[in-house]
Motif scaffolding. Structure first.
Motif, PDB file in Angstrom:
ATOM      1  N   SER A   1       0.845  -1.203   0.000  1.00  0.00           N
ATOM      2  CA  SER A   1       0.000   0.000   0.000  1.00  0.00           C
ATOM      3  C   SER A   1       0.879   1.251   0.000  1.00  0.00           C
ATOM      4  CB  SER A   1      -0.979  -0.012   1.182  1.00  0.00           C
ATOM      5  OG  SER A   1      -0.306   0.162   2.397  1.00  0.00           O
ATOM      6  N   ASP A   2       2.013   1.206   0.695  1.00  0.00           N
ATOM      7  CA  ASP A   2       2.944   2.350   0.662  1.00  0.00           C
ATOM      8  C   ASP A   2       3.465   2.569  -0.755  1.00  0.00           C
ATOM      9  OD1 ASP A   2       2.607   2.552   3.360  1.00  0.00           O
ATOM     10  OD2 ASP A   2       4.560   1.711   3.920  1.00  0.00           O
ATOM     11  N   ALA A   3       3.823   1.456  -1.408  1.00  0.00           N
ATOM     12  CA  ALA A   3       4.377   1.554  -2.763  1.00  0.00           C
ATOM     13  C   ALA A   3       3.338   2.131  -3.720  1.00  0.00           C
ATOM     14  CB  ALA A   3       4.825   0.170  -3.246  1.00  0.00           C
ATOM     15  N   MET A   4       2.089   1.680  -3.583  1.00  0.00           N
ATOM     16  CA  MET A   4       1.049   2.122  -4.506  1.00  0.00           C
ATOM     17  C   MET A   4       0.708   3.592  -4.312  1.00  0.00           C
ATOM     18  SD  MET A   4       0.860  -0.528  -6.106  1.00  0.00           S
ATOM     19  CE  MET A   4      -0.108   0.316  -7.304  1.00  0.00           C
ATOM     20  N   LEU A   5       0.942   4.080  -3.094  1.00  0.00           N
ATOM     21  CA  LEU A   5       0.616   5.488  -2.821  1.00  0.00           C
ATOM     22  C   LEU A   5       1.754   6.432  -3.208  1.00  0.00           C
ATOM     23  CD1 LEU A   5      -1.303   5.023   0.526  1.00  0.00           C
ATOM     24  CD2 LEU A   5      -2.173   6.255  -1.469  1.00  0.00           C
ATOM     25  N   GLU A   6       2.865   5.857  -3.629  1.00  0.00           N
ATOM     26  CA  GLU A   6       3.965   6.727  -4.072  1.00  0.00           C
ATOM     27  C   GLU A   6       3.503   7.459  -5.339  1.00  0.00           C
ATOM     28  OE1 GLU A   6       8.035   5.828  -5.932  1.00  0.00           O
ATOM     29  OE2 GLU A   6       8.246   5.443  -3.790  1.00  0.00           O
ATOM     30  N   PRO A   7       3.722   8.801  -5.428  1.00  0.00           N
ATOM     31  CA  PRO A   7       3.116   9.585  -6.525  1.00  0.00           C
ATOM     32  C   PRO A   7       3.343   9.005  -7.925  1.00  0.00           C
ATOM     33  CG  PRO A   7       4.110  11.044  -4.916  1.00  0.00           C
ATOM     34  CD  PRO A   7       4.429   9.649  -4.468  1.00  0.00           C
ATOM     35  N   THR A   8       4.562   8.605  -8.257  1.00  0.00           N
ATOM     36  CA  THR A   8       4.801   8.128  -9.633  1.00  0.00           C
ATOM     37  C   THR A   8       4.024   6.840  -9.902  1.00  0.00           C
ATOM     38  OG1 THR A   8       6.770   7.029  -8.811  1.00  0.00           O
ATOM     39  CG2 THR A   8       7.099   9.128  -9.937  1.00  0.00           C
ATOM     40  N   ARG A   9       3.961   5.964  -8.898  1.00  0.00           N
ATOM     41  CA  ARG A   9       3.246   4.688  -9.083  1.00  0.00           C
ATOM     42  C   ARG A   9       1.737   4.933  -9.157  1.00  0.00           C
ATOM     43  NH1 ARG A   9       3.810   0.537 -11.830  1.00  0.00           N
ATOM     44  NH2 ARG A   9       1.617  -0.010 -11.833  1.00  0.00           N
ATOM     45  N   LEU A  10       1.287   5.886  -8.340  1.00  0.00           N
ATOM     46  CA  LEU A  10      -0.136   6.224  -8.323  1.00  0.00           C
ATOM     47  C   LEU A  10      -0.571   6.745  -9.690  1.00  0.00           C
ATOM     48  CD1 LEU A  10      -2.403   6.328  -6.149  1.00  0.00           C
ATOM     49  CD2 LEU A  10      -1.804   8.715  -5.780  1.00  0.00           C
TER      50      LEU A  10
END
Ligand SMILES: [Zn+2]
Length: 368
Positions: free
Chosen positions: A348-357
């Motif tokens: 969930s942290d990774a997915m919330l990273e702006p570029t990944r989002l």
């Protein structure tokens, strides 16, 4: 060792049994003790209590792999004196395991067999089978100890394998509700049907086959899964400097999970550089990076499907802010007493990273 690991209330019985195993095997190694000396009366004279001596005599009448344990004890007592001395030195060195994790560790634990014996040497296999029988026979039927380590011959009070496993599971259950899932203390995944692991393998260290510091129920993937712990060593040729230990040197928060977005993988890191070698060894031992990455990807796939499904039904988050809110809800809903919590949290942290989002948002837009 992602989760806390505690001794349980019957751990003193395991420690008492290890002392009995040490005392009995050292007695067999005394220069003036021979096969004919192994009698009920001599056991009563030399073992700590009559209860332990009587239990031991009954135990020695049991057969494993075609031979009685008494026969095996006689073979040890009849070794030459130099061989007995070598074996006694080895016994003393192996049973001081805890000191290796203290402030002044002794020289390396002897990781090779005593007297230069090979793994198939008859004397070694005799000794090994005798000691392992304490675990495979004695522990299953009941040790001569109550949970607090005091001797008892009352069957219902005796600590058994079953009692130890049940107590360990109950003590380590993060959600005490009877219907909740149990979690493996090593990997944080679902415990499922647990397997009792000998941290130092009993085939190489039979004196630790019953030991309060050496036994822990873990998941099948950690214990016997492909390329996981099995019989791998948990030391560098007897040196424990770069190794954690479940009871004697727990990582206690030092083990961290991080994501590597370009690879879409999970990486094991250490909270402090001084523990990095220990984290790397634990990672290799249990194949954690690989296993956690598989779970990371599988959970990602699940979230991807959920969103695609919502989108098809025109109910999904339709802009970046809504997607962020949806993922924040997912992150907030994760429970730290559920299996794979740490992996899902790092996802969930990774997915919330702006570029990944943004990348994920574009992916969803393209579905329409
Ligand atoms: Zn596990």
């Amino acid at each position: 060792m992602l989760k806390p690991i505690h001794y349980v209330s019957c751990s003193p019985a395991l420690a008492a049994c290890q002392r009995l195993m040490q005392k009995f095997s050292l007695w067999l190694c005394e220069a003036n003790v021979h096969a004919a000396d192994i009698t009920p009366d001599n056991l009563k004279a030399r073992m700590p209590s009559h209860i332990e001596a009587e239990w031991l005599w009954k135990f020695l009448s049991r057969k494993t792999e075609g031979d009685t344990l008494l026969r095996r004890s006689c073979d040890i007592a009849n070794l030459s004196n130099p061989e007995k001395q070598g074996l006694a030195n080895w016994i003393n060195a192996v049973t001081n395991l805890a000191q290796h994790f203290g402030p002044t560790p002794p020289p390396a634990l002897p990781f090779q067999y005593p007297n230069g014996w090979a793994s198939r040497n008859t004397s070694w296999t005799t000794f090994k089978n005798l000691l392992v029988a304490f675990y495979e026979v004695g522990f299953r039927e009941g040790l001569p100890y109550r949970a607090d380590g005091l001797p008892t011959d009352i069957a219902v009070e005796q600590v058994t394998y079953e009692k130890f496993v049940t107590e360990f599971r109950n003590t380590h259950k993060l959600d005490p509700h009877p219907d909740s899932r149990e979690i493996c203390v090593l990997c944080g995944g679902e415990l499922g049907k647990p397997e009792v692991d000998h941290w130092l393998h009993k085939a190489s260290f039979p004196l630790l086959s019953i030991c309060d510091n050496n036994l822990l129920p873990i998941c099948a993937d950690c214990n016997s899964g492909e390329d996981t712990k099995g019989q791998k060593p948990v030391h560098n040729t007897g040196d424990f400097t770069d190794w954690f230990h479940p009871y004697l040197r727990h990582p206690d928060g030092a083990l961290r999970l991080n994501y590597v977005l370009p690879d879409f993988a999970v990486k094991c890191t250490s909270a402090s550089p001084t523990d990095q070698a220990k984290v790397d060894n634990l990672d290799k031992l249990l194949n954690l990076t690989h296993r956690w990455t598989l779970e990371f990807k599988a959970e990602y796939r699940k979230k991807q499907k959920e969103l695609s499904d919502l989108k098809r039904r025109s109910r999904g988050p339709d802009d970046l802010a809504a997607l962020q809110a949806w993922l924040t809800d997912y992150s907030d809903s994760l429970l730290d007493n559920e299996p794979d919590y740490e992996v899902h949290k790092v996802l969930s942290d990774a997915m919330l990273e702006p570029t990944r989002l943004e990348a994920w948002h574009r992916e969803l837009q393209s579905l329409s």
